[in-house]
Design a protein around this motif. Structure first.
Motif, PDB file in Angstrom:
ATOM      1  N   CYS A 249      -0.680 -17.590  17.953  1.00 10.13           N
ATOM      2  CA  CYS A 249       0.712 -17.126  17.851  1.00 10.13           C
ATOM      3  C   CYS A 249       1.014 -16.209  19.023  1.00 10.13           C
ATOM      4  O   CYS A 249       0.171 -15.975  19.895  1.00 10.13           O
ATOM      5  CB  CYS A 249       0.933 -16.411  16.515  1.00 10.13           C
ATOM      6  SG  CYS A 249      -0.125 -14.947  16.289  1.00 10.13           S
ATOM      7  N   ALA A 250       2.224 -15.677  19.047  1.00 12.20           N
ATOM      8  CA  ALA A 250       2.616 -14.705  20.062  1.00 12.20           C
ATOM      9  C   ALA A 250       2.495 -13.266  19.549  1.00 12.20           C
ATOM     10  O   ALA A 250       2.253 -12.342  20.329  1.00 12.20           O
ATOM     11  CB  ALA A 250       4.049 -14.976  20.520  1.00 12.20           C
ATOM     12  N   TRP A 251       2.685 -13.084  18.242  1.00 13.81           N
ATOM     13  CA  TRP A 251       2.631 -11.742  17.632  1.00 13.81           C
ATOM     14  C   TRP A 251       2.290 -11.895  16.162  1.00 13.81           C
ATOM     15  O   TRP A 251       2.640 -12.908  15.545  1.00 13.81           O
ATOM     16  CB  TRP A 251       3.987 -11.042  17.788  1.00 13.81           C
ATOM     17  CG  TRP A 251       4.078  -9.683  17.151  1.00 13.81           C
ATOM     18  CD1 TRP A 251       3.804  -8.477  17.737  1.00 13.81           C
ATOM     19  CD2 TRP A 251       4.478  -9.382  15.809  1.00 13.81           C
ATOM     20  NE1 TRP A 251       4.000  -7.458  16.840  1.00 13.81           N
ATOM     21  CE2 TRP A 251       4.422  -7.988  15.640  1.00 13.81           C
ATOM     22  CE3 TRP A 251       4.875 -10.169  14.728  1.00 13.81           C
ATOM     23  CZ2 TRP A 251       4.754  -7.352  14.456  1.00 13.81           C
ATOM     24  CZ3 TRP A 251       5.206  -9.546  13.540  1.00 13.81           C
ATOM     25  CH2 TRP A 251       5.151  -8.152  13.407  1.00 13.81           C
ATOM     26  N   TRP A 252       1.589 -10.918  15.585  1.00 16.21           N
ATOM     27  CA  TRP A 252       1.248 -10.967  14.163  1.00 16.21           C
ATOM     28  C   TRP A 252       1.287  -9.576  13.555  1.00 16.21           C
ATOM     29  O   TRP A 252       1.170  -8.555  14.240  1.00 16.21           O
ATOM     30  CB  TRP A 252      -0.150 -11.576  13.947  1.00 16.21           C
ATOM     31  CG  TRP A 252      -1.247 -10.955  14.770  1.00 16.21           C
ATOM     32  CD1 TRP A 252      -1.784 -11.448  15.940  1.00 16.21           C
ATOM     33  CD2 TRP A 252      -1.929  -9.711  14.540  1.00 16.21           C
ATOM     34  NE1 TRP A 252      -2.751 -10.601  16.431  1.00 16.21           N
ATOM     35  CE2 TRP A 252      -2.866  -9.529  15.586  1.00 16.21           C
ATOM     36  CE3 TRP A 252      -1.841  -8.737  13.548  1.00 16.21           C
ATOM     37  CZ2 TRP A 252      -3.701  -8.417  15.678  1.00 16.21           C
ATOM     38  CZ3 TRP A 252      -2.672  -7.619  13.627  1.00 16.21           C
ATOM     39  CH2 TRP A 252      -3.589  -7.470  14.679  1.00 16.21           C
ATOM     40  N   ALA A 253       1.464  -9.570  12.242  1.00 16.61           N
ATOM     41  CA  ALA A 253       1.296  -8.353  11.430  1.00 16.61           C
ATOM     42  C   ALA A 253       0.766  -8.813  10.079  1.00 16.61           C
ATOM     43  O   ALA A 253       1.150  -9.874   9.586  1.00 16.61           O
ATOM     44  CB  ALA A 253       2.616  -7.606  11.278  1.00 16.61           C
ATOM     45  N   TYR A 254      -0.122  -8.024   9.496  1.00 16.42           N
ATOM     46  CA  TYR A 254      -0.681  -8.428   8.210  1.00 16.42           C
ATOM     47  C   TYR A 254      -0.884  -7.216   7.298  1.00 16.42           C
ATOM     48  O   TYR A 254      -0.927  -6.065   7.752  1.00 16.42           O
ATOM     49  CB  TYR A 254      -2.010  -9.172   8.390  1.00 16.42           C
ATOM     50  CG  TYR A 254      -3.177  -8.269   8.742  1.00 16.42           C
ATOM     51  CD1 TYR A 254      -3.962  -7.669   7.740  1.00 16.42           C
ATOM     52  CD2 TYR A 254      -3.506  -8.007  10.068  1.00 16.42           C
ATOM     53  CE1 TYR A 254      -5.023  -6.843   8.060  1.00 16.42           C
ATOM     54  CE2 TYR A 254      -4.565  -7.183  10.395  1.00 16.42           C
ATOM     55  CZ  TYR A 254      -5.322  -6.605   9.382  1.00 16.42           C
ATOM     56  OH  TYR A 254      -6.369  -5.762   9.707  1.00 16.42           O
ATOM     57  N   ARG A 255      -1.022  -7.515   6.011  1.00 16.93           N
ATOM     58  CA  ARG A 255      -1.346  -6.488   5.018  1.00 16.93           C
ATOM     59  C   ARG A 255      -2.242  -7.115   3.955  1.00 16.93           C
ATOM     60  O   ARG A 255      -1.989  -8.235   3.509  1.00 16.93           O
ATOM     61  CB  ARG A 255      -0.072  -5.928   4.371  1.00 16.93           C
ATOM     62  CG  ARG A 255      -0.349  -4.800   3.369  1.00 16.93           C
ATOM     63  CD  ARG A 255       0.944  -4.162   2.858  1.00 16.93           C
ATOM     64  NE  ARG A 255       1.713  -5.070   2.029  1.00 16.93           N
ATOM     65  CZ  ARG A 255       2.843  -5.659   2.401  1.00 16.93           C
ATOM     66  NH1 ARG A 255       3.319  -5.441   3.611  1.00 16.93           N
ATOM     67  NH2 ARG A 255       3.486  -6.467   1.578  1.00 16.93           N
ATOM     68  N   VAL A 256      -3.288  -6.402   3.558  1.00 18.67           N
ATOM     69  CA  VAL A 256      -4.171  -6.825   2.474  1.00 18.67           C
ATOM     70  C   VAL A 256      -4.029  -5.810   1.344  1.00 18.67           C
ATOM     71  O   VAL A 256      -4.137  -4.602   1.576  1.00 18.67           O
ATOM     72  CB  VAL A 256      -5.640  -6.906   2.922  1.00 18.67           C
ATOM     73  CG1 VAL A 256      -6.531  -7.354   1.762  1.00 18.67           C
ATOM     74  CG2 VAL A 256      -5.790  -7.851   4.102  1.00 18.67           C
ATOM     75  N   GLU A 257      -3.759  -6.317   0.133  1.00 15.70           N
ATOM     76  CA  GLU A 257      -3.594  -5.450  -1.031  1.00 15.70           C
ATOM     77  C   GLU A 257      -4.596  -5.831  -2.112  1.00 15.70           C
ATOM     78  O   GLU A 257      -4.946  -7.001  -2.261  1.00 15.70           O
ATOM     79  CB  GLU A 257      -2.175  -5.570  -1.586  1.00 15.70           C
ATOM     80  CG  GLU A 257      -1.094  -5.150  -0.606  1.00 15.70           C
ATOM     81  CD  GLU A 257       0.281  -5.583  -1.053  1.00 15.70           C
ATOM     82  OE1 GLU A 257       1.080  -4.709  -1.435  1.00 15.70           O
ATOM     83  OE2 GLU A 257       0.543  -6.798  -1.036  1.00 15.70           O
ATOM     84  N   GLU A 258      -5.042  -4.831  -2.860  1.00 18.50           N
ATOM     85  CA  GLU A 258      -5.989  -5.052  -3.949  1.00 18.50           C
ATOM     86  C   GLU A 258      -5.317  -4.774  -5.286  1.00 18.50           C
ATOM     87  O   GLU A 258      -4.595  -3.780  -5.436  1.00 18.50           O
ATOM     88  CB  GLU A 258      -7.201  -4.144  -3.783  1.00 18.50           C
ATOM     89  CG  GLU A 258      -8.272  -4.355  -4.838  1.00 18.50           C
ATOM     90  CD  GLU A 258      -9.494  -3.472  -4.622  1.00 18.50           C
ATOM     91  OE1 GLU A 258     -10.523  -3.692  -5.274  1.00 18.50           O
ATOM     92  OE2 GLU A 258      -9.405  -2.528  -3.788  1.00 18.50           O
ATOM     93  N   ARG A 259      -5.552  -5.676  -6.231  1.00 24.83           N
ATOM     94  CA  ARG A 259      -5.010  -5.478  -7.570  1.00 24.83           C
ATOM     95  C   ARG A 259      -5.716  -4.299  -8.232  1.00 24.83           C
ATOM     96  O   ARG A 259      -6.939  -4.161  -8.148  1.00 24.83           O
ATOM     97  CB  ARG A 259      -5.214  -6.735  -8.412  1.00 24.83           C
ATOM     98  CG  ARG A 259      -4.687  -6.621  -9.837  1.00 24.83           C
ATOM     99  CD  ARG A 259      -5.250  -7.743 -10.702  1.00 24.83           C
ATOM    100  NE  ARG A 259      -4.689  -9.037 -10.338  1.00 24.83           N
ATOM    101  CZ  ARG A 259      -3.639  -9.587 -10.958  1.00 24.83           C
ATOM    102  NH1 ARG A 259      -3.070  -8.966 -11.964  1.00 24.83           N
ATOM    103  NH2 ARG A 259      -3.179 -10.756 -10.569  1.00 24.83           N
ATOM    104  N   GLU A 260      -4.958  -3.426  -8.886  1.00 25.43           N
ATOM    105  CA  GLU A 260      -5.546  -2.305  -9.603  1.00 25.43           C
ATOM    106  C   GLU A 260      -4.857  -2.111 -10.941  1.00 25.43           C
ATOM    107  O   GLU A 260      -3.672  -2.392 -11.093  1.00 25.43           O
ATOM    108  CB  GLU A 260      -5.441  -1.021  -8.774  1.00 25.43           C
ATOM    109  CG  GLU A 260      -4.031  -0.549  -8.498  1.00 25.43           C
ATOM    110  CD  GLU A 260      -3.976   0.770  -7.740  1.00 25.43           C
ATOM    111  OE1 GLU A 260      -5.043   1.263  -7.353  1.00 25.43           O
ATOM    112  OE2 GLU A 260      -2.874   1.306  -7.554  1.00 25.43           O
ATOM    113  N   GLN A 261      -5.617  -1.660 -11.886  1.00 28.58           N
ATOM    114  CA  GLN A 261      -5.081  -1.391 -13.210  1.00 28.58           C
ATOM    115  C   GLN A 261      -4.355  -0.051 -13.224  1.00 28.58           C
ATOM    116  O   GLN A 261      -4.827   0.920 -12.656  1.00 28.58           O
ATOM    117  CB  GLN A 261      -6.206  -1.373 -14.246  1.00 28.58           C
ATOM    118  CG  GLN A 261      -6.865  -2.737 -14.493  1.00 28.58           C
ATOM    119  CD  GLN A 261      -5.881  -3.721 -15.077  1.00 28.58           C
ATOM    120  OE1 GLN A 261      -5.694  -4.807 -14.524  1.00 28.58           O
ATOM    121  NE2 GLN A 261      -5.239  -3.359 -16.157  1.00 28.58           N
TER     122      GLN A 261
END
Length: 305
Positions: free
Chosen positions: A80-92
């Motif tokens: 790609c030319a540009w990227w952004a990402y986020r990783v989230e974790e499920r929590e109670q």
């Protein structure tokens, strides 16, 4: 309804009021931001790349990858030319149910290009407000990047512990860019800082090579001190290459203005983007008015005679 509102405890009523206030403030924020984007696009003159002079301007063209190491999205691995990402974790949550907590994120700072019928321009995306056409989301039971179901729009979270979100400026995307263009003379080309940042970004993408060259203590990680050494070596390499190649062609670079004016990169056709921002401004403005009306009604029902 009136009796129910009056029966609420002070804490419960304060909580309901606070929610309405937050919604109103959020709508006001979105309204002002989208309206600003609309006015910015309408008021900033659109320039062709080749005859464009230095200054704050608007370019409309197509994103493309510069020669060299390709830019790849960390999650999907897509070029790609540009990227952004986020990783989230499920929590109670303590009161039951679940939510998502961000555990990792990143934004590309690698330079790429934009071109139109007249020429090409380098884009330095650091500090830009980026609006992409798509937001890809998928889930997985594994923490390893890129695992899980990547089908577009697949959002089921049953049995999934992690949620991944990725935004891309893809190669060939129509790009609407508003920023400050500066052209460097033949002796300069890119600035030293821009070349240094591009080289360091290239080294970061090759983690194995980075560890082999700069991991002095053998822990297979790059410490702050080791990264400082890598930065010093990269600076020496940039300065050596600049000294060896004094006659570079004029290179226009679009980047963040030195003043407070915004730097905007948006994927999409110009008319479509302006229309979308205008609709978003109207919708959020209506939301603000409705939220204020709800607040007034809540107080009237709670304290009215």
């Amino acid at each position: 309804m009136t009796e129910h509102l009056r029966s609420l405890s002070d804490f419960q009523f304060a909580l309901v009021t606070a929610i309405a206030v937050v919604v109103a403030l959020f709508c006001l924020y979105v309204y002002r931001r989208m309206l600003h984007h609309t006015h910015l696009a309408a008021d900033t003159p659109t320039s062709k790349i080749r005859p464009a002079s230095q200054g704050y301007l608007e370019l409309v063209g197509e994103a493309y990858a510069l020669p060299g190491e390709p830019i790849k999205a960390p999650l999907s691995g897509k070029a790609c030319a540009w990227w952004a990402y986020r990783v989230e974790e499920r929590e109670q949550r303590s009161r039951g149910g679940h939510g998502w907590r961000s555990v990792d994120s990143g934004v590309s700072d690698a330079i790429f290009g934009v071109r139109d019928a007249t020429g090409t321009c380098i884009v330095d995306p650091e500090g830009a407000i980026v609006r992409t056409a798509r937001r890809n989301t998928w889930t997985s039971a594994s923490r390893r990047r890129g695992d899980g179901d990547k089908r577009r729009g697949f959002k089921t979270t049953l049995g999934s512990r992690y949620r991944y979100t990725e935004r891309l400026i893809e190669i060939g995307d129509p790009l609407h860019a508003i920023g400050f263009m500066r052209s460097h003379d033949a002796a300069q080309g890119l600035t030293e800082a821009e070349e240094l940042r591009a080289l360091l970004a290239e080294w970061k993408r090759d983690q194995r090579g980075l560890i082999e060259h700069f991991d002095r203590d053998g822990d297979r990680e790059i410490s702050a001190a080791e990264w400082d050494q890598a930065r010093e070596q990269a600076l020496e390499q940039v300065r050596r290459e600049r000294a060896d190649e004094p006659h570079l062609p004029r290179v226009p670079v679009l980047g963040h203005p030195q003043d407070q004016r915004p730097f905007l990169l948006a994927v999409g056709e110009q008319d479509s983007l302006t229309r979308r921002w205008r609709y978003a401004a109207f919708a959020s403005g209506d939301g603000f008015v409705v939220s204020i009306g709800v607040l007034a009604w809540l107080f009237a029902q709670r304290f009215g005679t």
